[in-house]
Design a protein around this motif. Structure first.
Motif, short mmCIF file in Angstrom:
data_model
loop_
_atom_site.label_atom_id
_atom_site.label_comp_id
_atom_site.label_asym_id
_atom_site.label_seq_id
_atom_site.Cartn_x
_atom_site.Cartn_y
_atom_site.Cartn_z
N ALA A 1 -98.36 -1.03 24.46
CA ALA A 1 -99.36 -0.74 23.43
C ALA A 1 -98.79 0.24 22.40
O ALA A 1 -97.90 1.04 22.70
CB ALA A 1 -100.61 -0.16 24.06
N SER B 1 -104.66 5.45 22.37
CA SER B 1 -105.95 4.87 22.77
C SER B 1 -105.79 3.42 23.21
O SER B 1 -106.45 2.99 24.15
CB SER B 1 -106.96 4.97 21.62
N GLU B 2 -104.90 2.66 22.57
CA GLU B 2 -104.65 1.29 23.00
C GLU B 2 -104.01 1.25 24.39
O GLU B 2 -104.31 0.37 25.19
CB GLU B 2 -103.75 0.56 22.00
N LYS C 1 -106.78 1.92 26.92
CA LYS C 1 -107.67 0.77 27.05
C LYS C 1 -107.02 -0.36 27.82
O LYS C 1 -107.65 -0.99 28.68
CB LYS C 1 -108.09 0.27 25.67
#
Length: 132
Positions: A38, A42-43, A46
């Protein structure tokens, strides 16, 4: 014949243990790889949370009390999984408390390919000169 049956049962339980260990190692590696691929923090979190929440202990053959933890930092991602594999019989209860603890982990460094490409191009400009 009795010894052959006991040895065969021990081999089957050993194979079940190795299967559960391989499954937990695989999900740990998969979660860490998803976090590594990622682009943003934040990615990463997640992607790792989606895989962790999507894991079901139904694919395990004998492990119980399975728990996992995934952490995503700026430079490093890690995933740790634990579970207890229970063996039947009084012999294993005497020697190992009736279960073995499976503990697997996977760590990976986050690589930013865009930064690496910029550094290579910068060095190229210094050595060769000129533009791209």
């Amino acid at each position: 014949m009795a010894i052959v049956i006991l040895v065969l049962a021990a081999l089957i339980f050993a194979a079940f243990y190795m299967h559960d260990r391989a499954v937990l190692q695989g999900i740990s590696c998969e979660i860490a790889s998803a976090g590594r691929n990622a682009a943003t923090q934040s990615e990463r979190q997640k992607a790792m949370a989606a895989l962790k929440n999507g894991f079901s202990s139904d694919c395990l053959l004998g492990s119980r009390q399975v728990s996992g933890q995934a952490e995503a930092g700026k430079k490093k991602v890690s995933s740790v999984w634990k579970g207890n594999f229970y063996f039947p019989g009084f012999v294993m209860k005497y020697f190992a408390g009736g279960h073995y603890t499976i503990h697997v982990s996977w760590n990976s460094e986050v690589v930013q390919p865009a930064d690496t490409i910029r550094k290579i191009r910068g060095v190229r400009k210094l050595v060769i000169g000129g533009s791209d």
